[in-house]
Scaffold this motif. Structure first.
Motif, PDB file in Angstrom:
ATOM      1  N   THR A   1     -65.627 -41.496  10.718  1.00  0.00           N
ATOM      2  CA  THR A   1     -65.444 -40.430  11.707  1.00  0.00           C
ATOM      3  C   THR A   1     -65.022 -39.117  11.045  1.00  0.00           C
ATOM      4  OG1 THR A   1     -63.133 -41.039  12.185  1.00  0.00           O
ATOM      5  CG2 THR A   1     -64.842 -42.064  13.524  1.00  0.00           C
TER       6      THR A   1
ATOM      7  N   ALA B   1     -66.637 -36.400  16.493  1.00  0.00           N
ATOM      8  CA  ALA B   1     -65.843 -37.370  15.737  1.00  0.00           C
ATOM      9  C   ALA B   1     -64.713 -37.947  16.580  1.00  0.00           C
ATOM     10  CB  ALA B   1     -65.279 -36.715  14.478  1.00  0.00           C
TER      11      ALA B   1
ATOM     12  N   GLU C   1     -65.988 -40.785  18.752  1.00  0.00           N
ATOM     13  CA  GLU C   1     -66.223 -42.010  17.991  1.00  0.00           C
ATOM     14  C   GLU C   1     -64.917 -42.647  17.527  1.00  0.00           C
ATOM     15  OE1 GLU C   1     -69.230 -43.577  17.414  1.00  0.00           O
ATOM     16  OE2 GLU C   1     -69.823 -42.139  18.975  1.00  0.00           O
TER      17      GLU C   1
END
Length: 410
Positions: free
Chosen positions: A336, A348, A351
Motif C-alpha cells: 500500500t 492506498a 487498500e
C-alpha cells in the motif's frame, strides 16, 4: 565493552556454535545435555569475568571452558565409561573429540540446520527449534516471531525434541532427493531471524544488527556449500544485503526508526548495494521464481535514490506478483505504501484499511502518514493508536512528535 554487554553479544554469536558441535558429538537425542553445557559455560563466564575481568580472547576462553565441561560430562557418563573409555588412552583424545575449530563449527551448524528441518518434525516446530538452538533466540523472541504465547512455543519445542529422540534423527546432510524440501524451511528460519532484527520489537530496539548479521552469516554458509548453493539462497542473501545497505540511515541518534521518505540517502552503503546486486545476478539461474527473488528485487529498487514514478510502479508490480505466490499481511501492507507513491494516497488508504491489521503498530503508522494533509484528524487518530502498540521509547518520541505537529496545525 563491559561484561554485561559482552556476554549477551557472545551468547548470540557463539552459543549456537557450541550447541551444534556438542550435538554432533553427543547425538541429537542429547540436545538438552548440549544446551546445559553451553548455558553453564556462559554462566561460568559471567561469574568469572565479573570477578577477574574479561580475558584477552573471550571466544577462545568460552570454547576452552565448553570443551572441558563436555569432557567432564563424557567422563561421568556410564555409557561412555563402559563402551568408549577403554579405547581412549590420553586426555589429548578428548581435546580432539570436542572439535571447536572453525571448519568443524561450520560443518556442524550446516548439518544441524538440515537435521532440525527433518520431515518428521512439523514445519513450525522446525523453524522454532532452529531459532532457539541455532540462532540463540530466547523463548520470548521465538514467541514474538510466531505471534504466539510462550506456553505454546515451549510445548511445540518439547514435542519437537521428543520427535527427534523417537525418530532417532541424525545430524547429517540430507541426500540430494531431500535437499530442496528441507532447504525451504532452512531459508524460512534465516529469513525470520533477519526479520526479527530488521523489524525488532525486542530489547527496546527497532533495529538489531547482530541478529541481521547472524542471519547473513548462516546464509553465507549455504552459499559456500556446493550442494546448497541454490538460486533461492542467493536471492535471500541479496535481499539481506540490500536491506543492510540502509542500516545507518534507518535509525536516528536515539535509536528511533526513520521512515523511508525521511532517510538520508547519503548514508546508504553503496558497497553493500553492489554486493546485493551481485548475489541477485547469481540468483537468476534456474527456472523457479521464489518469493526471495521478488523481495530482493523490491529491496533493490528501494536502494535507488530516485523518487521517479517508474521506481514505484516497478515496486508495485513486484508486490503484486509476490502476493500471488506468497501472500502475507505484512507484504500487503508494504504494497500500500508503493501504491500511494505510484498512484495516490487516497487509493492506498482504501487498500490499507481493508487489511485490518489492528495489532500492528506499522499499520497505524502508515495510515497516519497516508492521512496526513488529507484528513489530519484521522491521521492523528491513527498515530495515537500506533502509540499504544509501540514498545521502544525512541519510537514513542517520534510518533508523539507527529501527533504534536498535527495538533499545532489546527
Amino acid at each position: 565493552m563491559q561484561t554485561q554487554e559482552l556476554i549477551p553479544h557472545l551468547f548470540r554469536t557463539e552459543y549456537s556454535k557450541i550447541i551444534s558441535v556438542l550435538c554432533r558429538r553427543f547425538g541429537f537425542d542429547q540436545m538438552e545435555t548440549a544446551e546445559d553445557i553451553a548455558s553453564d559455560t556462559f554462566l561460568t563466564a559471567a561469574q568469572a569475568w565479573s570477578y577477574k575481568g574479561i580475558p584477552s580472547n573471550p571466544t577462545a576462553w568460552l570454547y576452552n571452558v565448553a570443551k572441558n565441561k563436555a569432557k567432564n560430562h563424557l567422563q561421568r557418563n556410564t555409557i561412555f565409561e563402559s563402551k568408549v573409555s577403554p579405547e581412549i588412552k590420553t586426555d589429548d583424545a578428548y581435546e580432539q573429540d570436542i572439535d571447536l575449530s572453525p571448519k568443524n563449527i561450520t560443518d556442524s551448524q550446516l548439518q544441524m540446520m538440515f537435521a532440525i528441518c527433518h520431515p518428521a518434525i512439523q514445519p513450525e516446530a522446525q523453524i522454532g527449534l532452529s531459532l532457539r538452538i541455532l540462532c540463540g533466540f530466547g523463548i520470548d523472541e521465538v514467541a514474538e516471531a510466531f505471534l504466539a504465547s510462550k506456553e505454546t512455543i515451549n510445548k511445540r519445542l518439547f514435542r519437537a525434541k521428543e520427535k527427534i529422540r523417537n525418530e532417532n534423527i541424525k545430524i547429517e546432510m540430507p541426500n540430494l532427493a531431500e535437499m530442496d524440501n528441507r532447504l525451504e524451511n532452512v531459508l524460512t528460519t534465516i529469513y525470520l531471524l533477519f526479520s526479527e532484527g530488521y523489524y525488532s520489537v525486542s530489547q527496546n530496539q527497532v533495529l538489531r544488527k547482530d541478529l541481521c548479521f547472524e542471519a547473513m552469516r548462516l546464509c553465507h554458509m549455504l552459499i559456500e556449500n556446493e550442494s546448497t548453493k541454490k538460486p533461492s539462497v542467493n536471492a535471500l542473501l541479496s535481499l539481506m544485503y540490500f536491506h543492510a545497505s540502509r542500516f545507518e540511515a534507518r535509525t536516528d541518534q536515539n535509536g528511533g526508526l526513520i521512515l523511508y521518505d525521511d532517510q538520508d540517502t547519503n548514508l546508504w552503503n553503496q558497497d553493500l548495494v553492489a554486493k546485493g546486486a551481485w548475489y541477485l545476478n547469481q540468483a537468476t539461474t534456474g527456472n523457479r521464481l521464489s518469493k526471495y527473488h521478488l523481495e530482493a528485487s523490491i529491496a533493490y529498487w528501494h536502494t535507488q535514490k530516485t523518487d521517479a514514478k517508474e521506481k514505484w510502479e516497478n515496486i508495485l508490480q513486484l508486490y503484486n506478483r509476490l502476493l500471488q505466490i506468497a501472500y502475507s499481511p505484512v507484504a500487503a501492507l508494504n504494497r500500500t505504501f508503493a501504491l500511494a507513491k505510484a498512484n495516490s494516497p487516497r487509493e492506498a488508504i482504501i487498500e490499507a484499511e481493508k487489511l485490518q491489521l489492528t495489532g500492528n503498530q506499522f499499520y497505524y503508522t502508515l495510515l497516519g502518514e497516508l492521512y496526513t494533509n488529507i484528513d489530519n484528524k484521522q491521521a492523528k487518530f491513527n498515530f495515537e493508536k500506533a502509540l499504544t502498540l509501540i514498545k521502544t521509547p525512541a519510537d514513542t518520541a517520534i510518533i508523539q512528535s507527529k501527533i504534536d505537529r498535527l495538533t499545532q496545525m489546527r
